[in-house]
Design a protein around this motif. Structure first.
Motif, PDB file in Angstrom:
ATOM      1  N   SER A  88      -0.335  -0.422   3.970  1.00 55.17           N
ATOM      2  CA  SER A  88      -0.333  -1.861   3.674  1.00 55.17           C
ATOM      3  C   SER A  88      -0.049  -2.194   2.213  1.00 55.17           C
ATOM      4  CB  SER A  88      -1.691  -2.470   4.061  1.00 55.17           C
ATOM      5  OG  SER A  88      -1.924  -2.373   5.441  1.00 55.17           O
ATOM      6  N   PHE A  89      -0.174  -1.207   1.307  1.00 54.57           N
ATOM      7  CA  PHE A  89      -0.112  -1.523  -0.123  1.00 54.57           C
ATOM      8  C   PHE A  89       0.848  -0.591  -0.867  1.00 54.57           C
ATOM      9  CE2 PHE A  89      -4.252  -2.902   1.401  1.00 54.57           C
ATOM     10  CZ  PHE A  89      -4.275  -4.222   0.964  1.00 54.57           C
ATOM     11  N   LEU A 115      -1.921   3.406   1.594  1.00 55.89           N
ATOM     12  CA  LEU A 115      -0.852   3.391   0.593  1.00 55.89           C
ATOM     13  C   LEU A 115       0.497   3.636   1.272  1.00 55.89           C
ATOM     14  CD1 LEU A 115      -0.582   3.183  -2.527  1.00 55.89           C
ATOM     15  CD2 LEU A 115      -0.698   5.674  -2.597  1.00 55.89           C
ATOM     16  N   ALA A 116       1.472   2.810   0.948  1.00 55.39           N
ATOM     17  CA  ALA A 116       2.809   2.949   1.526  1.00 55.39           C
ATOM     18  C   ALA A 116       3.506   4.190   0.965  1.00 55.39           C
ATOM     19  CB  ALA A 116       3.637   1.705   1.231  1.00 55.39           C
ATOM     20  N   GLN A 117       4.529   4.654   1.665  1.00 56.12           N
ATOM     21  CA  GLN A 117       5.316   5.795   1.205  1.00 56.12           C
ATOM     22  C   GLN A 117       5.890   5.501  -0.177  1.00 56.12           C
ATOM     23  OE1 GLN A 117       5.341   8.351   3.189  1.00 56.12           O
ATOM     24  NE2 GLN A 117       6.822   9.773   2.290  1.00 56.12           N
ATOM     25  N   GLY A 242      -1.516   9.317  -8.709  1.00 49.85           N
ATOM     26  CA  GLY A 242      -0.902  10.071  -7.627  1.00 49.85           C
ATOM     27  C   GLY A 242       0.143   9.226  -6.925  1.00 49.85           C
ATOM     28  N   VAL A 243       1.075   9.882  -6.267  1.00 49.47           N
ATOM     29  CA  VAL A 243       2.170   9.187  -5.560  1.00 49.47           C
ATOM     30  C   VAL A 243       2.169   9.647  -4.109  1.00 49.47           C
ATOM     31  CG1 VAL A 243       4.655   8.853  -5.389  1.00 49.47           C
ATOM     32  CG2 VAL A 243       3.554   8.914  -7.625  1.00 49.47           C
TER      33      VAL A 243
END
Length: 245
Positions: A88-89, A115-117, A242-243
């Motif tokens: 969602s974010f 967390l989105a890709q 982080g990613v």
């Protein structure tokens, strides 16, 4: 820390893109409001009713356009799955929260889930890699010696995450070691991209100390030290980014 966060946002997302931001443990809304003023769509999640009320009051004093870009939810950061769908974010902030959580891994896994890709996870934690620095710089020699022992526990001392009031010693604040968090972030699919130190030089400033006249120079020194080895490794706080892979 705000400058560090902005550096990551500019480097990762197209200029002018309105990001979907979740601030878990938003406190009084310092960062959430700042990002809403920058044009982003921000959701703040805070479990403390007093802090939630303070954030709502601060939001009420903003222009209508900013109010429209921000919503505040009273709830626990460990329950993100209850409130939000996966992905969602674009950005998830969790600043000054892990130090109050005995078992942070489930919380972090929940943050990665929403967390989105390619999205950014920003953590601000108490630094457990330099436990003797704070007592040593404060002249508490016995505490510094104890912290240098191989079996010493991570420190419990004052902190000031995101501009919130300082937390005093003895209130149960815990710390995290960067290596352990690096492994955790890799395990939840949001591997560490970069990290900074926060409050390298200023952690021992007394509460209520006046703002110095050369504030910009102070901030420049902190910002430079926060990205430079070995200084960043002994900062009071660590800012890890982080990613989502």
């Amino acid at each position: 820390m705000a400058r560090q966060l902005d550096e990551q946002l500019v480097g990762r997302f197209p200029v002018g893109r309105r990001l979907r931001v979740l601030d878990v443990g938003m406190g009084r809304g310092t960062q959430a409001l700042r990002l809403a003023r920058a044009g982003h769509q921000v959701t703040g999640l805070e479990r403390d009713a007093v802090l939630t009320a303070a954030a709502r009051e601060a939001l009420a004093g903003q222009p209508p356009g900013i109010q429209d870009r921000m919503r505040i939810i009273e709830g626990d950061g460990r329950d993100t799955g209850v409130h939000f769908l996966p992905g969602s974010f674009d950005v998830v902030l969790c600043h000054g929260v892990l130090m109050y959580v005995e078992e942070p891994d489930p919380l972090l896994a929940g943050l990665a889930r929403v967390l989105a890709q390619g999205g950014l996870l920003s953590l601000l934690v108490r630094n457990g890699d330099a436990p003797a620095m704070r007592p040593g710089l404060g002249g508490r020699w016995a505490d510094a010696l104890a912290a240098l022992e191989p079996t010493a526990q991570v420190p419990r001392s004052r902190t000031d995450p995101d501009g919130e009031p300082p937390v005093r010693a003895g209130t149960g604040v815990r710390a995290d070691r960067r290596a352990a968090l690096t492994a955790t972030l890799a395990g939840i699919g949001a591997p560490l991209h970069t990290w900074y130190g926060v409050r390298v030089f200023t952690d021992t400033a007394p509460d209520g100390a006046p703002v110095p006249d050369d504030l910009e120079t102070l901030l420049a020194a902190e910002e430079r030290a926060g990205r430079t080895d070995p200084y960043r490794g002994v900062a009071a706080l660590l800012h890890l980014c982080g990613v989502r892979g």
